[in-house]
Scaffold this motif. Structure first.
Motif, PDB file in Angstrom:
ATOM      1  N   GLU A 190       0.829  -1.206   0.000  1.00  0.00           N
ATOM      2  CA  GLU A 190       0.000   0.000   0.000  1.00  0.00           C
ATOM      3  C   GLU A 190       0.864   1.257   0.000  1.00  0.00           C
ATOM      4  O   GLU A 190       0.518   2.261  -0.635  1.00  0.00           O
ATOM      5  N   LEU A 191       1.993   1.208   0.728  1.00  0.00           N
ATOM      6  CA  LEU A 191       2.887   2.361   0.771  1.00  0.00           C
ATOM      7  C   LEU A 191       3.450   2.661  -0.618  1.00  0.00           C
ATOM      8  O   LEU A 191       3.581   3.825  -1.013  1.00  0.00           O
ATOM      9  N   ALA A 192       3.760   1.620  -1.372  1.00  0.00           N
ATOM     10  CA  ALA A 192       4.272   1.812  -2.732  1.00  0.00           C
ATOM     11  C   ALA A 192       3.217   2.468  -3.617  1.00  0.00           C
ATOM     12  O   ALA A 192       3.536   3.299  -4.480  1.00  0.00           O
ATOM     13  N   GLN A 193       1.948   2.121  -3.416  1.00  0.00           N
ATOM     14  CA  GLN A 193       0.873   2.740  -4.202  1.00  0.00           C
ATOM     15  C   GLN A 193       0.771   4.236  -3.891  1.00  0.00           C
ATOM     16  O   GLN A 193       0.566   5.063  -4.789  1.00  0.00           O
ATOM     17  N   VAL A 194       0.919   4.580  -2.609  1.00  0.00           N
ATOM     18  CA  VAL A 194       0.880   5.995  -2.246  1.00  0.00           C
ATOM     19  C   VAL A 194       2.060   6.737  -2.861  1.00  0.00           C
ATOM     20  O   VAL A 194       1.933   7.865  -3.331  1.00  0.00           O
ATOM     21  N   ARG A 195       3.231   6.077  -2.898  1.00  0.00           N
ATOM     22  CA  ARG A 195       4.389   6.705  -3.523  1.00  0.00           C
ATOM     23  C   ARG A 195       4.111   7.025  -4.994  1.00  0.00           C
ATOM     24  O   ARG A 195       4.461   8.103  -5.499  1.00  0.00           O
ATOM     25  N   GLY A 196       3.451   6.096  -5.674  1.00  0.00           N
ATOM     26  CA  GLY A 196       3.095   6.344  -7.068  1.00  0.00           C
ATOM     27  C   GLY A 196       2.124   7.506  -7.209  1.00  0.00           C
ATOM     28  O   GLY A 196       2.229   8.313  -8.135  1.00  0.00           O
ATOM     29  N   MET A 197       1.172   7.608  -6.258  1.00  0.00           N
ATOM     30  CA  MET A 197       0.210   8.706  -6.303  1.00  0.00           C
ATOM     31  C   MET A 197       0.911  10.054  -6.114  1.00  0.00           C
ATOM     32  O   MET A 197       0.622  11.034  -6.818  1.00  0.00           O
ATOM     33  N   LEU A 198       1.859  10.116  -5.181  1.00  0.00           N
ATOM     34  CA  LEU A 198       2.579  11.367  -4.949  1.00  0.00           C
ATOM     35  C   LEU A 198       3.476  11.721  -6.136  1.00  0.00           C
ATOM     36  O   LEU A 198       3.674  12.901  -6.448  1.00  0.00           O
ATOM     37  N   THR A 199       4.026  10.714  -6.780  1.00  0.00           N
ATOM     38  CA  THR A 199       4.831  10.974  -7.977  1.00  0.00           C
ATOM     39  C   THR A 199       3.972  11.595  -9.074  1.00  0.00           C
ATOM     40  O   THR A 199       4.385  12.540  -9.758  1.00  0.00           O
TER      41      THR A 199
END
Length: 281
Positions: A52-61
């Motif tokens: 889930e943290l990786a998905q948030v990283r993609g959203m912030l990118t």
């Protein structure tokens, strides 16, 4: 979270063309990035919610790309908000999963108490999501109501906020005294401010390029002060009204034509956000 994103997408308003260059960084995006770094440093999140943290990283990118490449402030803040909500939820979920893992290794009573604590944490996170949704909806409703109240004054939504433009027909040439015909417009403006006590206004004066720069600066100041005085006399508290003068700076049309000069001779009234914050030039 899918339902939350669908709701937020449905209530989002389209951003109009920007009146100026965006600042180098956006506070909402920076805040979401700080929350991400805190979550990424949490061992519980690392163990239980890395996907889930990786998905948030993609959203912030993607949010950073919207801001840096496309200059889309609305989409940037929308994604930053979603990332912040997701981070709260995944941290609560990571805590819950961690508690579940501990249940398998601990005594029954201790496990029950820990699980109860994690459930309470998840409930608080969900309550925070609901509060955030209500706050966002309330702010959007307030902004929509303000724009409806200003409809007869042709208010327009800009990247700096809701703006009313008063053209030079308010003044005689080279003068700063308000013409009698503008009284109704300013009374309506004062009435709207009384109906929205959470808002402040910034009155900005401008001129065309005719005459010297120093003279135009003084003239734009006097015209802006004249509008401020009219609002104060109509019952608006003086501390809710700021004045700035820009003379012949920031033209909106070509000063080489009479029509262009007429558009540049204006007073702009910028409304604050619901917290009373003004977006200065």
């Amino acid at each position: 979270m899918r339902e939350l994103k669908t709701l937020l997408t449905a209530v989002a308003v389209s951003a109009l063309a920007a009146c100026q260059t965006l600042p180098e960084r956006d506070p909402a995006l920076d805040a979401a990035e700080r929350e991400y770094r805190e979550a990424a440093a949490d061992p519980t999140v690392q163990r239980q919610a890395s996907a889930e943290l990786a998905q948030v990283r993609g959203m912030l990118t993607r949010a950073q790309r919207y801001y840096s490449d496309e200059r889309n402030l609305e989409q940037t803040r929308h994604l930053a908000y979603l990332a912040s909500v997701d981070l709260q939820t995944l941290r609560a979920q990571a805590s819950r999963r961690d508690a579940d893992a501990q249940v398998q290794q601990s005594g029954a009573e201790r496990d029950r108490l820990q699980l109860q604590a994690r459930d309470a944490e998840l409930a608080r996170a969900r309550a925070g999501e609901a509060d955030a949704r209500r706050t966002a909806t309330d702010a959007q409703n307030q902004a929509a109501r303000l724009q409806r109240d200003l409809a007869e004054l042709d208010a327009r939504s800009t990247q700096r906020g809701l703006t009313v433009v008063l053209k030079d027909m308010l003044f005689a040439t080279g003068r700063a005294e308000l013409q009698p015909g503008v009284r109704r417009s300013l009374e309506r403006l004062a009435e709207v401010l009384r109906q929205h006590p959470e808002r402040r206004v910034l009155i900005e004066g401008f001129t065309d390029s005719t005459g010297g720069a120093a003279m135009n600066q003084r003239l734009s100041q006097r015209r802006a002060e004249a509008v401020r005085g009219a609002l104060v006399r109509s019952g608006v508290a003086p501390d809710r009204v700021e004045v700035r003068a820009f003379g012949e700076e920031y033209p909106v049309a070509d000063n080489a034509t009479a029509a262009g000069r007429q558009q540049n001779r204006r007073v702009e009234i910028l409304f604050s956000d619901e917290q009373g914050r003004l977006n200065y030039r």
